[in-house]
Enzyme design. Structure first.
Site, PDB file in Angstrom:
ATOM      1  N   TRP A 282      -8.891  -4.888   7.860  1.00 57.34           N
ATOM      2  CA  TRP A 282      -8.841  -3.424   7.953  1.00 57.34           C
ATOM      3  C   TRP A 282      -9.517  -2.769   6.759  1.00 57.34           C
ATOM      4  CZ3 TRP A 282      -7.498   0.828  10.684  1.00 57.34           C
ATOM      5  CH2 TRP A 282      -7.291   2.011   9.959  1.00 57.34           C
ATOM      6  N   MET A 283     -10.223  -1.642   7.019  1.00 52.86           N
ATOM      7  CA  MET A 283     -10.808  -0.848   5.932  1.00 52.86           C
ATOM      8  C   MET A 283     -10.519   0.626   6.174  1.00 52.86           C
ATOM      9  SD  MET A 283     -14.836  -0.521   4.894  1.00 52.86           S
ATOM     10  CE  MET A 283     -15.388   0.380   6.326  1.00 52.86           C
ATOM     11  N   ASN A 284     -10.164   1.372   5.099  1.00 48.89           N
ATOM     12  CA  ASN A 284     -10.233   2.833   5.185  1.00 48.89           C
ATOM     13  C   ASN A 284     -11.057   3.379   4.039  1.00 48.89           C
ATOM     14  OD1 ASN A 284      -7.261   2.110   4.435  1.00 48.89           O
ATOM     15  ND2 ASN A 284      -7.336   4.205   3.721  1.00 48.89           N
ATOM     16  N   ASP A 285     -10.567   4.319   3.262  1.00 47.71           N
ATOM     17  CA  ASP A 285     -11.406   5.098   2.340  1.00 47.71           C
ATOM     18  C   ASP A 285     -12.395   4.280   1.490  1.00 47.71           C
ATOM     19  OD1 ASP A 285      -9.201   6.521   3.145  1.00 47.71           O
ATOM     20  OD2 ASP A 285      -8.530   7.038   1.129  1.00 47.71           O
ATOM     21  N   TRP A 309      -3.810  -1.115   9.033  1.00 51.44           N
ATOM     22  CA  TRP A 309      -3.558  -0.653   7.670  1.00 51.44           C
ATOM     23  C   TRP A 309      -2.371  -1.391   7.060  1.00 51.44           C
ATOM     24  CZ3 TRP A 309       0.300   1.519   4.714  1.00 51.44           C
ATOM     25  CH2 TRP A 309      -0.104   2.086   3.501  1.00 51.44           C
ATOM     26  N   PHE A 341      -4.136   2.014  -4.052  1.00 52.22           N
ATOM     27  CA  PHE A 341      -4.649   3.089  -3.206  1.00 52.22           C
ATOM     28  C   PHE A 341      -5.981   3.600  -3.759  1.00 52.22           C
ATOM     29  CE2 PHE A 341      -0.914   4.953  -0.520  1.00 52.22           C
ATOM     30  CZ  PHE A 341      -0.718   3.716   0.057  1.00 52.22           C
ATOM     31  N   ARG A 403      -2.137  11.326  -5.828  1.00 54.52           N
ATOM     32  CA  ARG A 403      -3.017  10.156  -5.742  1.00 54.52           C
ATOM     33  C   ARG A 403      -4.511  10.478  -5.705  1.00 54.52           C
ATOM     34  NH1 ARG A 403      -0.188  10.157  -0.695  1.00 54.52           N
ATOM     35  NH2 ARG A 403      -1.504  10.858   1.025  1.00 54.52           N
ATOM     36  N   ASP A 404      -5.280   9.391  -5.645  1.00 55.88           N
ATOM     37  CA  ASP A 404      -6.724   9.377  -5.412  1.00 55.88           C
ATOM     38  C   ASP A 404      -7.530   9.967  -6.571  1.00 55.88           C
ATOM     39  OD1 ASP A 404      -5.744   8.439  -2.998  1.00 55.88           O
ATOM     40  OD2 ASP A 404      -6.104  10.295  -1.903  1.00 55.88           O
ATOM     41  N   GLU A 455      -5.915  15.062  -0.011  1.00 53.15           N
ATOM     42  CA  GLU A 455      -6.213  13.710  -0.477  1.00 53.15           C
ATOM     43  C   GLU A 455      -7.650  13.639  -0.985  1.00 53.15           C
ATOM     44  OE1 GLU A 455      -3.471  11.010   2.432  1.00 53.15           O
ATOM     45  OE2 GLU A 455      -5.391  11.524   3.289  1.00 53.15           O
ATOM     46  N   TRP A 541      -7.246   8.956  11.205  1.00 54.37           N
ATOM     47  CA  TRP A 541      -5.871   8.422  11.186  1.00 54.37           C
ATOM     48  C   TRP A 541      -5.169   8.626  12.526  1.00 54.37           C
ATOM     49  CZ3 TRP A 541      -4.814   4.807   8.109  1.00 54.37           C
ATOM     50  CH2 TRP A 541      -5.317   4.776   6.823  1.00 54.37           C
TER      51      TRP A 541
HETATM   52  C1  FRU Z   1      -6.621   8.656   2.671  1.00 61.16           C
HETATM   53  C2  FRU Z   1      -5.464   7.909   2.059  1.00 61.16           C
HETATM   54  C3  FRU Z   1      -5.430   8.140   0.572  1.00 61.16           C
HETATM   55  C4  FRU Z   1      -4.715   6.924   0.067  1.00 61.16           C
HETATM   56  C5  FRU Z   1      -5.243   5.864   0.985  1.00 61.16           C
HETATM   57  C6  FRU Z   1      -4.285   4.770   1.279  1.00 61.16           C
HETATM   58  O1  FRU Z   1      -7.086   8.128   3.854  1.00 61.16           O
HETATM   59  O2  FRU Z   1      -4.264   8.312   2.667  1.00 61.16           O
HETATM   60  O3  FRU Z   1      -4.840   9.355   0.183  1.00 61.16           O
HETATM   61  O4  FRU Z   1      -5.013   6.670  -1.269  1.00 61.16           O
HETATM   62  O5  FRU Z   1      -5.586   6.508   2.192  1.00 61.16           O
HETATM   63  O6  FRU Z   1      -4.883   3.722   1.970  1.00 61.16           O
END
Ligand code: FRU
Length: 737
Positions: A282-285, A309, A341, A403-404, A455, A541
């Site tokens: 899995w990959m996100n940001d 996720w 994160f 975060r972030d 975010e 999401w």
């Molecule tokens: C955004 C997010 C970030 C968080 C990350 C977790 O898509 O919710 O805010 O750091 O994904 O995977």
């Protein structure tokens, strides 16, 4: 020989004596009283219950007539039953348990002051299940049992019955079940099913814990794909997997195998040709995007243990041209402070942090019980990272969504600035050494979209006609213009402390499509290049965990260059794929110079196999609009509609192919605003499972993923009978591969 015989007979004796030992009941509650227990609180009542209590669903699976049930006065009541001391005389204790799964409803075995086991019901249920404890190590010691309900609210109760001592482990549920392998091969392969519940699995090498436990969806009913755990570097060692809970005969456990190969080249229909996607998992940001020593680094939110996720790590890839990517091993893994994160990376040219000149420094959110900001550094071009030993560098001030971190060097005041998402604002911090941070200001109240959590911020300058403007990107989920997540931006000024937005019709969105999220820009791009390059997560999401790929999930958008543009009404941040991906001049097939009626063009396989771009200019000559679509012989299509009356550019993917994996994927009308112009130029980048549409060089953008069951091999234009509408220079060109 005599010695051998002696031990042989001794062992026979021990074995047979074990078998002959009868089970010993510790408590079956059949006396109808708690005479052997001390009761505290009201939850267990005055005496054992006969099945369910008032207001409780039907309790089943207990033995005989009575059981201990803490539902007296409902879920909110609390209480404890403590047994008289007893001697451990068998190898196991078996008991029946039901009720809630909270860690505050449990049965506990104590020897002296020491808690040996503390067990809650494995599932929320009024059906009792058999559980067993291995107590061999405590034979002949005095023990005490406590049955505790310290939990209010939903499922705040426990059911216990038939606690016995036995030489048989009777449960088919096993806690901390351990499998050990002598490693002579390259991979341990675990069978995965995306819908199975997560099990915590801890890795041990020669008895020592490696990392923290991972959540793994071990197959329950069928094997969807395999999870490769690379073990080549543990050759000759013993690798153990401890499953926090397992069931005897579980296919997920019984099918685990060692292998010398794992085929990462499995041929998936929706594997992109020219977009970045993880090799596996899995990959996100996108995270930590930084240019350093001739390499663009792309880190990303990554689950190497499955294609949903979870278990957030920073995955890693590098490229010399932003087109061709090399996958590198995971860069940063979860630890005692939590999962890793999103965040960013900088090159510390002047060694302000003291980790070394030109160190790459990564900033990420440690997502434990609370979120806090941590740092790690690399002195070997990002190949390995060392976490700072005084993490976190910014502790949590009691804000749930905190975060972030995105960091950049603010040259006028020789300091680092961090933008951080803090609930529904962005907070700016400053630091001279990247370790100590001071809060500067907060932005975001009463401006922009606020229907979801804020975010992934990014603050950076862009110049427009010689003037410097500051842009603040803020991703929001949910609350995007077309549902789910999207990235809004503000244009204004930053003076080193405060961001002041220009008065513009906020919210403004970098992309109105459904699938561009959490995007930020690369840091440290050489001044000689001067571009501001952006890339986002090409998913949403709303349905990201369900998209119909397996082995991997999600791709990134194309890297895009950002610029400020006047859309005829106000300034906007426009974005357009970087020239390295392919330009008209590289390969051109003009399919028609001018079109003035409806038409369908074939797209040949040498275009759709590796990805292509469609471009054209449309002159509406004051008329209402027109449509075009990408389609295949099965009638699957993604439709684009210029509606100049409504001043809207609409994408309809409701019949684009597979859509039923999620209820809100097919919603038909994905809308973007269109300012009136006498002509529009469209560029549409088409890959196996994505379409990115750019109007007038990216003043309006729509990125939408699609899952056609056959490639789209036709381009269809519908001028809606408007003879005066004309479409010019319809061009197909290829991607540079
Ligand atoms: C955004 C997010 C970030 C968080 C990350 C977790 O898509 O919710 O805010 O750091 O994904 O995977």
């Amino acid at each position: 020989m005599r010695k051998f015989l002696f031990y042989y007979f001794l062992s026979l004796l021990v074995l047979s004596s074990c078998h002959s030992e009868e089970d010993l009941m510790i408590e079956d509650f059949e006396s109808g009283s708690f005479e052997n227990w001390t009761t505290e609180g009201e939850a267990f009542g005055q005496a054992p219950a006969q099945g369910s209590l008032a207001g409780e669903q039907e309790v089943v699976g207990f033995a005989g007539k009575y059981l201990a049930n803490s539902f007296h006065n409902g879920d909110d009541s609390r209480g404890t039953l403590t047994s008289k001391p007893f001697r451990i005389e068998r190898d196991f204790i078996n008991f029946l348990i039901g009720g809630g799964t909270s860690s505050d409803t449990y049965i506990e075995l104590l020897i002296g002051e020491q808690s040996i086991y503390k067990t809650h019901s494995p599932v929320e249920s009024e059906t009792l299940q058999l559980m067993s404890w291995d107590v061999k190590a405590y034979r002949d010691q005095q023990a005490v049992l406590r049955i505790v309900d310290n939990q209010r609210g939903s499922w705040g109760h426990i059911l216990i019955d038939a606690i016995e001592q036995s030489n048989q482990y009777k449960s088919n549920l096993m806690e901390n079940y351990t499998l050990t392998y002598d490693i002579s091969q390259k991979y341990l392969l675990l069978p995965i099913e995306d819908n199975a519940p997560e099990t915590k699995v801890q890795l041990l090498v020669d008895g020592k814990q490696v990392g923290v436990p991972m959540d793994i969806r071990l197959a329950k009913t069928h094997i969807q794909y395999w999870l490769p755990i690379p073990v080549a570097h543990y050759q000759g060692k013993k690798v153990s997997l401890i499953f926090s809970q397992a069931k005897k005969g579980d296919m997920g456990i019984s099918q685990i195998k060692l292998s010398d190969t794992f085929d990462y080249t499995y041929n998936e229909t929706y594997r992109p040709s020219f977009h970045f996607s993880p090799e596996y998992g899995w990959m996100n940001d996108p995270n930590g995007m930084v240019y350093h020593n001739g390499e663009y680094h792309l880190f990303y939110q990554y689950n190497p243990f499955g294609a949903r996720w979870g278990n957030m790590h920073w995955g890693h890839a590098i490229s010399e041209d932003l087109v061709h990517w090399n996958h590198l091993p995971v860069a940063i893994s979860p630890d005692g402070l939590g999962a890793i994160f999103s965040g960013s990376a900088v090159v510390d040219k002047d060694n302000t942090a003291g980790f070394g000149k030109n160190a790459i420094i990564a900033f990420y959110t440690s997502a434990g019980e609370q979120q806090a900001q941590s740092i790690a550094y690399s002195l070997d071009n990002g190949r390995t990272f060392t976490k700072y030993n005084h993490n976190p560098v910014i502790a949590n001030p009691n804000i749930q969504d905190f975060r972030d971190p995105k960091v950049f060097w603010y040259a006028p005041e020789k300091k680092w600035i961090m933008s951080l998402a803090t609930s529904q604002t962005i907070t700016f911090y400053a630091s001279k050494n990247l370790k100590q941070w001071e809060k500067l200001s907060e932005f975001g109240e009463n401006i922009g979209a606020h229907t979801g959590v804020w975010e992934c911020p990014d603050l950076f300058p862009l110049s427009y006609k010689g003037e410097t403007k500051w842009i603040l990107f803020v991703s929001i989920n949910p609350g995007g213009p077309n549902g789910g997540n999207a990235t809004q931006y503000f244009i204004g000024n930053f003076d080193g402390t405060t961001f002041t937005p220009d008065p513009l019709p906020y919210p403004l969105w970098i992309d109105y499509g459904r699938d561009n999220y959490a995007g930020v820009t690369w840091s440290n791009i050489p001044e000689s290049d001067g571009r501001r390059i952006f890339l986002g997560w090409m998913n949403n999401w709303d349905y990201g965990n369900m998209v119909p790929t397996q082995n991997f999930r999600s791709a990134m958008t194309l890297p895009r260059e950002l610029r400020l543009a006047d859309n005829g009404e106000h300034l906007v941040v426009a974005s357009f794929p970087i020239k390295e991906i392919g330009e008209e001049k590289d390969y051109k097939a003009i399919i028609m110079n001018k079109l003035s009626s409806d038409y369908t063009f074939p797209i040949s396989a040498d275009f759709y196999n590796n990805g292509y771009v469609v471009s054209f200019t449309v002159k509406l000559n004051g008329l209402k609009g027109f449509r075009f679509a990408l389609q295949n012989g099965k009638g699957e299509k993604i439709m684009y509609h210029f509606d100049t009356e409504e001043k809207t550019f609409i994408v309809d993917r409701s019949k684009s192919g597979l859509t039923d994996f999620s209820s809100n994927f097919a919603e038909p009308l994905i809308k973007a605003p269109l300012t009136p112009k006498d002509h529009y130029t469209i560029h549409l980048w088409v890959d196996k499972a994505s379409t990115e549409a750019f109007i007038n060089g990216g003043e309006v953008v729509q990125t939408n993923i699609v899952f056609p069951t056959e490639p789209y091999n036709q381009l269809w234009f519908d001028l809606r009978g408007n003879a005066t509408v004309s479409v010019e220079n319809i061009t197909l060109y290829k991607i540079k591969n």
